[in-house]
Motif scaffolding. Sequence first.
Motif, PDB file in Angstrom:
ATOM      1  N   VAL A  14       0.571  -1.426   0.007  1.00 25.74           N
ATOM      2  CA  VAL A  14       0.171  -0.264   0.243  1.00 25.74           C
ATOM      3  C   VAL A  14       0.823   1.533   0.054  1.00 25.74           C
ATOM      4  CG1 VAL A  14      -1.510   1.111   1.229  1.00 25.74           C
ATOM      5  CG2 VAL A  14      -1.797  -1.309   1.435  1.00 25.74           C
ATOM      6  N   ARG A  15       1.831   1.320   0.429  1.00 30.06           N
ATOM      7  CA  ARG A  15       2.805   1.793   0.702  1.00 30.06           C
ATOM      8  C   ARG A  15       3.053   2.439  -0.593  1.00 30.06           C
ATOM      9  NH1 ARG A  15       7.213   4.795   4.687  1.00 30.06           N
ATOM     10  NH2 ARG A  15       5.881   6.850   5.639  1.00 30.06           N
ATOM     11  N   SER A  16       3.700   1.542  -0.880  1.00 29.55           N
ATOM     12  CA  SER A  16       4.894   1.580  -2.438  1.00 29.55           C
ATOM     13  C   SER A  16       3.254   2.636  -3.080  1.00 29.55           C
ATOM     14  CB  SER A  16       4.936   0.348  -3.109  1.00 29.55           C
ATOM     15  OG  SER A  16       5.628  -0.265  -2.171  1.00 29.55           O
ATOM     16  N   ARG A  41      -3.829   5.723   8.810  1.00 32.83           N
ATOM     17  CA  ARG A  41      -4.919   4.980   8.705  1.00 32.83           C
ATOM     18  C   ARG A  41      -4.653   3.984   9.049  1.00 32.83           C
ATOM     19  NH1 ARG A  41      -8.890   7.059   6.020  1.00 32.83           N
ATOM     20  NH2 ARG A  41      -8.623   8.989   7.040  1.00 32.83           N
ATOM     21  N   ILE A  42      -3.949   3.820   7.894  1.00 33.67           N
ATOM     22  CA  ILE A  42      -4.035   1.590   7.180  1.00 33.67           C
ATOM     23  C   ILE A  42      -2.439   1.305   8.494  1.00 33.67           C
ATOM     24  CG2 ILE A  42      -2.201   0.530   5.544  1.00 33.67           C
ATOM     25  CD1 ILE A  42      -4.395   2.343   3.170  1.00 33.67           C
ATOM     26  N   LEU A  43      -1.395   1.959   8.825  1.00 36.38           N
ATOM     27  CA  LEU A  43      -0.198   1.602   9.817  1.00 36.38           C
ATOM     28  C   LEU A  43      -1.303   1.601  11.040  1.00 36.38           C
ATOM     29  CD1 LEU A  43       3.138   1.205  10.261  1.00 36.38           C
ATOM     30  CD2 LEU A  43       2.391   3.518  10.621  1.00 36.38           C
ATOM     31  N   ARG A  44      -2.227   2.854  11.544  1.00 38.95           N
ATOM     32  CA  ARG A  44      -2.706   2.026  12.687  1.00 38.95           C
ATOM     33  C   ARG A  44      -3.292   0.918  12.723  1.00 38.95           C
ATOM     34  NH1 ARG A  44      -4.234   5.021  16.830  1.00 38.95           N
ATOM     35  NH2 ARG A  44      -3.666   7.420  16.776  1.00 38.95           N
ATOM     36  N   TYR A  45      -4.288   0.226  11.010  1.00 36.56           N
ATOM     37  CA  TYR A  45      -5.292  -0.886  10.995  1.00 36.56           C
ATOM     38  C   TYR A  45      -3.871  -2.364  11.374  1.00 36.56           C
ATOM     39  CZ  TYR A  45      -6.943  -4.686   9.165  1.00 36.56           C
ATOM     40  OH  TYR A  45      -8.211  -5.766   8.880  1.00 36.56           O
ATOM     41  N   VAL A  46      -3.037  -1.787  10.551  1.00 36.57           N
ATOM     42  CA  VAL A  46      -1.771  -3.198  10.298  1.00 36.57           C
ATOM     43  C   VAL A  46      -1.193  -3.298  12.492  1.00 36.57           C
ATOM     44  CG1 VAL A  46       0.307  -3.014   9.640  1.00 36.57           C
ATOM     45  CG2 VAL A  46      -1.282  -2.737   7.864  1.00 36.57           C
ATOM     46  N   ALA A  47      -1.204  -2.296  12.553  1.00 35.74           N
ATOM     47  CA  ALA A  47      -0.433  -1.968  13.673  1.00 35.74           C
ATOM     48  C   ALA A  47      -0.882  -2.795  15.065  1.00 35.74           C
ATOM     49  CB  ALA A  47       0.365  -0.022  14.317  1.00 35.74           C
ATOM     50  N   GLY A  48      -2.288  -2.134  14.978  1.00 35.22           N
ATOM     51  CA  GLY A  48      -3.971  -3.228  15.766  1.00 35.22           C
ATOM     52  C   GLY A  48      -3.868  -1.917  16.603  1.00 35.22           C
ATOM     53  N   VAL A  49      -3.511  -1.357  16.312  1.00 30.64           N
ATOM     54  CA  VAL A  49      -4.160   0.157  17.605  1.00 30.64           C
ATOM     55  C   VAL A  49      -4.713   0.608  16.933  1.00 30.64           C
ATOM     56  CG1 VAL A  49      -2.874   2.746  18.084  1.00 30.64           C
ATOM     57  CG2 VAL A  49      -1.396   0.672  17.769  1.00 30.64           C
ATOM     58  N   ARG A  50      -6.111   0.811  18.191  1.00 32.56           N
ATOM     59  CA  ARG A  50      -7.799   2.085  17.632  1.00 32.56           C
ATOM     60  C   ARG A  50      -7.589   2.934  18.084  1.00 32.56           C
ATOM     61  NH1 ARG A  50     -11.018  -1.727  20.894  1.00 32.56           N
ATOM     62  NH2 ARG A  50     -10.081  -1.230  22.061  1.00 32.56           N
ATOM     63  N   VAL A  60       2.513   5.928  17.172  1.00 26.89           N
ATOM     64  CA  VAL A  60       2.262   4.352  16.245  1.00 26.89           C
ATOM     65  C   VAL A  60       3.704   4.359  15.132  1.00 26.89           C
ATOM     66  CG1 VAL A  60       0.914   3.074  14.634  1.00 26.89           C
ATOM     67  CG2 VAL A  60      -0.228   4.463  16.317  1.00 26.89           C
ATOM     68  N   ALA A  61       3.707   5.591  14.128  1.00 23.97           N
ATOM     69  CA  ALA A  61       4.861   5.654  13.010  1.00 23.97           C
ATOM     70  C   ALA A  61       6.264   5.367  13.995  1.00 23.97           C
ATOM     71  CB  ALA A  61       5.129   6.599  12.625  1.00 23.97           C
ATOM     72  N   GLU A  62       6.796   5.830  14.844  1.00 26.54           N
ATOM     73  CA  GLU A  62       7.836   5.607  15.140  1.00 26.54           C
ATOM     74  C   GLU A  62       8.101   4.460  16.281  1.00 26.54           C
ATOM     75  OE1 GLU A  62       9.846   6.994  19.517  1.00 26.54           O
ATOM     76  OE2 GLU A  62       9.250   8.762  18.347  1.00 26.54           O
ATOM     77  N   MET A  63       7.286   3.932  16.776  1.00 26.92           N
ATOM     78  CA  MET A  63       7.183   2.333  17.279  1.00 26.92           C
ATOM     79  C   MET A  63       7.135   0.956  16.511  1.00 26.92           C
ATOM     80  SD  MET A  63       4.289   0.298  19.378  1.00 26.92           S
ATOM     81  CE  MET A  63       2.256   0.367  17.914  1.00 26.92           C
ATOM     82  N   CYS A  64       6.337   1.487  14.566  1.00 27.49           N
ATOM     83  CA  CYS A  64       6.756   0.632  14.625  1.00 27.49           C
ATOM     84  C   CYS A  64       7.977   0.542  12.722  1.00 27.49           C
ATOM     85  CB  CYS A  64       5.682   0.662  13.288  1.00 27.49           C
ATOM     86  SG  CYS A  64       3.698  -0.124  13.261  1.00 27.49           S
ATOM     87  N   GLY A  65       8.529   2.067  13.389  1.00 30.59           N
ATOM     88  CA  GLY A  65       9.863   2.431  12.570  1.00 30.59           C
ATOM     89  C   GLY A  65       9.688   2.975  11.432  1.00 30.59           C
ATOM     90  N   VAL A  66       8.764   3.445  10.769  1.00 27.19           N
ATOM     91  CA  VAL A  66       7.784   3.870  10.160  1.00 27.19           C
ATOM     92  C   VAL A  66       8.934   5.594   9.592  1.00 27.19           C
ATOM     93  CG1 VAL A  66       6.273   4.509   8.420  1.00 27.19           C
ATOM     94  CG2 VAL A  66       6.694   1.999   9.201  1.00 27.19           C
ATOM     95  N   GLU A  67       8.813   6.234   8.216  1.00 30.78           N
ATOM     96  CA  GLU A  67       9.211   7.519   8.116  1.00 30.78           C
ATOM     97  C   GLU A  67       8.084   7.673   7.694  1.00 30.78           C
ATOM     98  OE1 GLU A  67      13.419   8.423   6.165  1.00 30.78           O
ATOM     99  OE2 GLU A  67      12.651   6.982   5.716  1.00 30.78           O
ATOM    100  N   ASP A  68       7.955   9.295   8.003  1.00 31.12           N
ATOM    101  CA  ASP A  68       6.479   9.638   7.773  1.00 31.12           C
ATOM    102  C   ASP A  68       6.818  10.136   6.110  1.00 31.12           C
ATOM    103  OD1 ASP A  68       4.577  11.267   8.196  1.00 31.12           O
ATOM    104  OD2 ASP A  68       5.607  13.634   8.524  1.00 31.12           O
ATOM    105  N   LEU A  69       5.423  10.374   5.989  1.00 35.08           N
ATOM    106  CA  LEU A  69       5.327  10.149   4.090  1.00 35.08           C
ATOM    107  C   LEU A  69       5.842  11.428   3.261  1.00 35.08           C
ATOM    108  CD1 LEU A  69       4.020   8.129   2.037  1.00 35.08           C
ATOM    109  CD2 LEU A  69       1.766   9.225   2.479  1.00 35.08           C
ATOM    110  N   PRO A  70       5.830  12.899   3.537  1.00 30.19           N
ATOM    111  CA  PRO A  70       6.606  13.512   3.357  1.00 30.19           C
ATOM    112  C   PRO A  70       8.133  13.290   3.257  1.00 30.19           C
ATOM    113  CG  PRO A  70       5.043  14.239   4.724  1.00 30.19           C
ATOM    114  CD  PRO A  70       4.748  12.856   5.338  1.00 30.19           C
ATOM    115  N   VAL A  71       8.613  12.786   3.940  1.00 33.99           N
ATOM    116  CA  VAL A  71       9.955  12.758   4.295  1.00 33.99           C
ATOM    117  C   VAL A  71      10.393  11.577   3.079  1.00 33.99           C
ATOM    118  CG1 VAL A  71      12.034  11.428   6.235  1.00 33.99           C
ATOM    119  CG2 VAL A  71       9.874  13.492   6.802  1.00 33.99           C
ATOM    120  N   LYS A  72       9.796  10.655   3.358  1.00 32.43           N
ATOM    121  CA  LYS A  72       9.603   9.368   1.598  1.00 32.43           C
ATOM    122  C   LYS A  72      10.098   9.840   1.109  1.00 32.43           C
ATOM    123  CE  LYS A  72      10.482   5.374   2.238  1.00 32.43           C
ATOM    124  NZ  LYS A  72      12.373   4.421   2.719  1.00 32.43           N
TER     125      LYS A  72
END
Length: 91
Positions: A14-16, A41-50, A60-72
């Motif tokens: 999805v991110r790709s 929203r998708i990251l929260r769903y995947v991580a199971g965080v409501r 949640v992004a930091e917990m999953c080790g994901v960069e912010d979209l604008p940075v990407k």
Amino acid sequence: MLHVSVYIHHYSCVRSALLYRAETCALTSRLMDVLRRCDRRILRYVAGVRWQDERSSSEVAEMCGVEDLPVKFRHRRLRWFELVTREEGEV
């Protein structure tokens, strides 16, 4: 329930798709906000965080080790710029 690796694989696909043509398209701030909300929203769903868990999207992004979209997006544009300038130097 699906295995966690299936969710992670799904998120990477999805991110790709969200980052498709990030190198060359011009994004408005409104469109970037829409893409960021979708990504989070998708990251929260995947991580199971409501939302009841009272965790911010950045946590949640930091917990999953994901960069912010604008940075990407910025990284991809810089990589594209480097490739184009290298090719112009060879011609």
